[in-house]
Motif scaffolding. Structure first.
Motif, PDB file in Angstrom:
ATOM      1  N   PRO A   3     -15.864  42.777 -78.720  1.00  0.00           N
ATOM      2  CA  PRO A   3     -16.819  42.855 -77.609  1.00  0.00           C
ATOM      3  C   PRO A   3     -16.919  44.280 -77.065  1.00  0.00           C
ATOM      4  CG  PRO A   3     -14.757  41.859 -76.895  1.00  0.00           C
ATOM      5  CD  PRO A   3     -14.665  41.998 -78.381  1.00  0.00           C
ATOM      6  N   THR A   4     -18.060  44.589 -76.476  1.00  0.00           N
ATOM      7  CA  THR A   4     -18.298  45.918 -75.923  1.00  0.00           C
ATOM      8  C   THR A   4     -18.648  45.818 -74.447  1.00  0.00           C
ATOM      9  OG1 THR A   4     -20.678  45.921 -76.384  1.00  0.00           O
ATOM     10  CG2 THR A   4     -19.195  46.661 -78.150  1.00  0.00           C
ATOM     11  N   GLY A   5     -18.395  46.901 -73.742  1.00  0.00           N
ATOM     12  CA  GLY A   5     -18.746  46.940 -72.329  1.00  0.00           C
ATOM     13  C   GLY A   5     -20.236  46.875 -72.091  1.00  0.00           C
ATOM     14  N   ALA A   6     -21.026  47.380 -73.037  1.00  0.00           N
ATOM     15  CA  ALA A   6     -22.474  47.397 -72.880  1.00  0.00           C
ATOM     16  C   ALA A   6     -23.093  46.012 -73.004  1.00  0.00           C
ATOM     17  CB  ALA A   6     -23.097  48.334 -73.908  1.00  0.00           C
ATOM     18  N   ALA A   7     -22.500  45.145 -73.837  1.00  0.00           N
ATOM     19  CA  ALA A   7     -23.138  43.858 -74.140  1.00  0.00           C
ATOM     20  C   ALA A   7     -22.371  42.642 -73.657  1.00  0.00           C
ATOM     21  CB  ALA A   7     -23.351  43.740 -75.649  1.00  0.00           C
ATOM     22  N   ASN A   8     -21.091  42.769 -73.368  1.00  0.00           N
ATOM     23  CA  ASN A   8     -20.247  41.584 -73.186  1.00  0.00           C
ATOM     24  C   ASN A   8     -19.375  41.608 -71.939  1.00  0.00           C
ATOM     25  OD1 ASN A   8     -19.915  42.358 -76.513  1.00  0.00           O
ATOM     26  ND2 ASN A   8     -20.959  40.466 -75.951  1.00  0.00           N
ATOM     27  N   ALA A   9     -19.703  42.431 -70.959  1.00  0.00           N
ATOM     28  CA  ALA A   9     -18.877  42.546 -69.761  1.00  0.00           C
ATOM     29  C   ALA A   9     -19.073  41.345 -68.842  1.00  0.00           C
ATOM     30  CB  ALA A   9     -19.186  43.842 -69.022  1.00  0.00           C
ATOM     31  N   ILE A  10     -17.989  40.936 -68.190  1.00  0.00           N
ATOM     32  CA  ILE A  10     -17.982  39.784 -67.294  1.00  0.00           C
ATOM     33  C   ILE A  10     -17.803  40.272 -65.855  1.00  0.00           C
ATOM     34  CG2 ILE A  10     -16.859  37.607 -66.729  1.00  0.00           C
ATOM     35  CD1 ILE A  10     -18.189  37.691 -69.511  1.00  0.00           C
ATOM     36  N   GLN A  11     -18.670  39.819 -64.962  1.00  0.00           N
ATOM     37  CA  GLN A  11     -18.517  40.119 -63.536  1.00  0.00           C
ATOM     38  C   GLN A  11     -17.649  39.009 -62.942  1.00  0.00           C
ATOM     39  OE1 GLN A  11     -22.007  40.105 -60.731  1.00  0.00           O
ATOM     40  NE2 GLN A  11     -21.499  42.274 -60.599  1.00  0.00           N
ATOM     41  N   ALA A  12     -16.358  39.282 -62.864  1.00  0.00           N
ATOM     42  CA  ALA A  12     -15.374  38.240 -62.589  1.00  0.00           C
ATOM     43  C   ALA A  12     -14.733  38.414 -61.219  1.00  0.00           C
ATOM     44  CB  ALA A  12     -14.296  38.249 -63.674  1.00  0.00           C
ATOM     45  N   MET A  13     -14.069  37.358 -60.793  1.00  0.00           N
ATOM     46  CA  MET A  13     -13.250  37.367 -59.573  1.00  0.00           C
ATOM     47  C   MET A  13     -12.102  36.392 -59.793  1.00  0.00           C
ATOM     48  SD  MET A  13     -15.984  35.332 -57.202  1.00  0.00           S
ATOM     49  CE  MET A  13     -16.660  33.757 -57.708  1.00  0.00           C
ATOM     50  N   ASP A  14     -11.160  36.375 -58.870  1.00  0.00           N
ATOM     51  CA  ASP A  14     -10.010  35.452 -58.949  1.00  0.00           C
ATOM     52  C   ASP A  14      -9.311  35.553 -60.304  1.00  0.00           C
ATOM     53  OD1 ASP A  14     -10.963  34.555 -56.462  1.00  0.00           O
ATOM     54  OD2 ASP A  14     -12.139  32.964 -57.395  1.00  0.00           O
ATOM     55  N   MET A  15      -8.986  36.778 -60.720  1.00  0.00           N
ATOM     56  CA  MET A  15      -8.515  37.027 -62.081  1.00  0.00           C
ATOM     57  C   MET A  15      -6.989  36.960 -62.171  1.00  0.00           C
ATOM     58  SD  MET A  15     -10.985  40.332 -62.688  1.00  0.00           S
ATOM     59  CE  MET A  15     -10.298  41.083 -61.213  1.00  0.00           C
ATOM     60  N   THR A  16      -6.493  36.269 -63.181  1.00  0.00           N
ATOM     61  CA  THR A  16      -5.058  36.271 -63.485  1.00  0.00           C
ATOM     62  C   THR A  16      -4.885  36.269 -65.001  1.00  0.00           C
ATOM     63  OG1 THR A  16      -4.847  33.849 -63.502  1.00  0.00           O
ATOM     64  CG2 THR A  16      -4.478  34.965 -61.398  1.00  0.00           C
ATOM     65  N   ILE A  17      -3.791  36.878 -65.468  1.00  0.00           N
ATOM     66  CA  ILE A  17      -3.482  36.872 -66.894  1.00  0.00           C
ATOM     67  C   ILE A  17      -1.988  36.694 -67.085  1.00  0.00           C
ATOM     68  CG2 ILE A  17      -3.358  39.402 -66.996  1.00  0.00           C
ATOM     69  CD1 ILE A  17      -4.463  39.145 -69.910  1.00  0.00           C
ATOM     70  N   THR A  18      -1.620  35.874 -68.054  1.00  0.00           N
ATOM     71  CA  THR A  18      -0.230  35.731 -68.495  1.00  0.00           C
ATOM     72  C   THR A  18      -0.142  36.393 -69.856  1.00  0.00           C
ATOM     73  OG1 THR A  18      -0.031  33.626 -67.328  1.00  0.00           O
ATOM     74  CG2 THR A  18       1.645  34.114 -68.992  1.00  0.00           C
ATOM     75  N   PRO A  19       0.377  37.630 -69.926  1.00  0.00           N
ATOM     76  CA  PRO A  19       0.273  38.399 -71.165  1.00  0.00           C
ATOM     77  C   PRO A  19       1.131  37.883 -72.306  1.00  0.00           C
ATOM     78  CG  PRO A  19       1.543  39.591 -69.529  1.00  0.00           C
ATOM     79  CD  PRO A  19       0.976  38.405 -68.829  1.00  0.00           C
ATOM     80  N   LEU A  20       2.137  37.067 -72.000  1.00  0.00           N
ATOM     81  CA  LEU A  20       2.964  36.478 -73.058  1.00  0.00           C
ATOM     82  C   LEU A  20       3.492  35.154 -72.545  1.00  0.00           C
ATOM     83  CD1 LEU A  20       3.950  37.257 -75.948  1.00  0.00           C
ATOM     84  CD2 LEU A  20       6.133  37.857 -74.878  1.00  0.00           C
ATOM     85  N   ASP A  21       2.819  34.077 -72.902  1.00  0.00           N
ATOM     86  CA  ASP A  21       3.233  32.734 -72.508  1.00  0.00           C
ATOM     87  C   ASP A  21       4.109  32.183 -73.636  1.00  0.00           C
ATOM     88  OD1 ASP A  21       3.271  30.459 -70.821  1.00  0.00           O
ATOM     89  OD2 ASP A  21       1.780  29.486 -72.096  1.00  0.00           O
ATOM     90  N   ALA A  22       5.395  32.516 -73.575  1.00  0.00           N
ATOM     91  CA  ALA A  22       6.307  32.262 -74.702  1.00  0.00           C
ATOM     92  C   ALA A  22       7.197  31.056 -74.455  1.00  0.00           C
ATOM     93  CB  ALA A  22       7.169  33.494 -74.958  1.00  0.00           C
TER      94      ALA A  22
END
Length: 321
Positions: free
Chosen positions: A24-43
């Protein structure tokens, strides 16, 4: 300098081949998001529990692992009735199908799918750090409650495709439009018993409500085998909630419907302007668990919703008009 959370850029693109980076690219696929969380390694860590003549830990092995992330987006049209809204790719990654090119009126429609499901690639830039997720499936929830902004909330699980220190992509967000607030002036309130055809709801009874919320109930799981690791979607059980202002006679009718396991349709329309109207139609809904509720001293009756397929893959239709 500290890294700033507001400098988060999220890109999402539908994959041509499941589990293959769609880049994906910033020009075509960017998301205008809020309430963001990420679990970078759910092991699933593996305890070794080795014996020693003293108290204390033993090493844990990092076992199978995926990456999880969640965020919300505002629910608005694309600005042009025949153009897919910016959140369309996100719905495709949550077990939905998109139908474009529909005319009279111009519209784009989304409905649930069981076969030919699409996965997405997610690039999550965390102010100079890029997390890549591939082969992602997700679940989606919709909230359209009185006095709030309508939104979709997504929870994705994907394969870890690496982490790297890199400059954020430049996000182009012009495809994201401003929604309307959920107010009397901006919605067509809940209609029970309406029929949908070619972009129009007809018939039924309009009921005063506080809006509605829906949960697609997608069953998404990380499936780590020894030859392949993948994220799978194995079922969907759509539910929701609804609070209605009913007359005494209407409450008697709805209570009888609950007791008789009666199925009825639910319709709702957000927005009044072409290019920024979102129509929801659930053709077969079971209303359950009635609850007495209060809103500023007014009696409301709350119901749990259970959306049922009619011919299959038709529990809901979202129409962008």
């Amino acid at each position: 300098m500290p890294r700033i959370i507001r400098k988060t850029v999220i890109l999402v693109k539908v994959e041509t081949t499941l589990g293959v980076d769609a880049v994906p690219t910033g020009a075509a696929n960017a998301i205008q998001a809020m309430d963001m969380t990420i679990t970078p390694l759910d092991a699933s860590n593996i305890d070794t529990n080795v014996m020693a003549p003293w108290f204390g830990n033993s090493v844990s092995l990092v076992g199978t692992a995926s990456v999880k992330c969640s965020f919300s987006v505002l629910l608005a049209g694309s600005g042009t009735a025949a153009t897919a809204p910016a959140w369309g790719a996100l719905l495709l990654g949550c077990g939905n199908a998109e139908t474009t090119g529909l005319l009279t009126p111009n519209r784009v429609e989304y409905s649930p799918a069981t076969d030919a499901l699409k996965t997405v690639t997610i690039y999550w830039y965390d102010d100079g750090l890029l997390h890549k997720l591939i082969g992602c499936f997700g679940n989606v929830k919709l909230s359209a409650k009185s006095g709030e902004a309508p939104k979709l909330t997504f929870d994705f699980t994907g394969l870890d495709a690496g982490v790297s220190a890199t400059t954020n992509a430049t996000a182009v967000l012009t495809g994201w439009k401003v929604p309307v607030g959920i107010t009397k002036a901006n919605v067509t309130d809940v209609v029970l018993g309406a029929t949908y055809a070619t972009g129009v709801l007809t018939g039924g009874t309009s009921i005063n409500s506080t809006g509605l919320s829906l949960d697609w109930g997608n069953m998404v799981a990380f499936a780590p085998l020894l030859t392949t690791e993948q994220v799978v979607m194995t079922d969907r059980k759509m539910t929701g909630t609804l609070s209605l202002e009913l007359s005494a006679a209407q409450e008697v009718t709805q209570m009888a419907s609950v007791k008789a396991n009666t199925l009825q349709s639910v319709g709702f329309v957000i927005g009044t302007t072409t290019g920024n109207r979102i129509m929801l139609h659930l053709p077969s809904v079971q209303m359950l668990s009635p609850k007495k509720e209060e809103f500023n001293g007014i009696r409301l009756i709350g119901f749990d919703l259970r959306a049922m397929p009619v011919a299959g893959n038709d529990e809901i239709r979202i129409v962008s008009l």
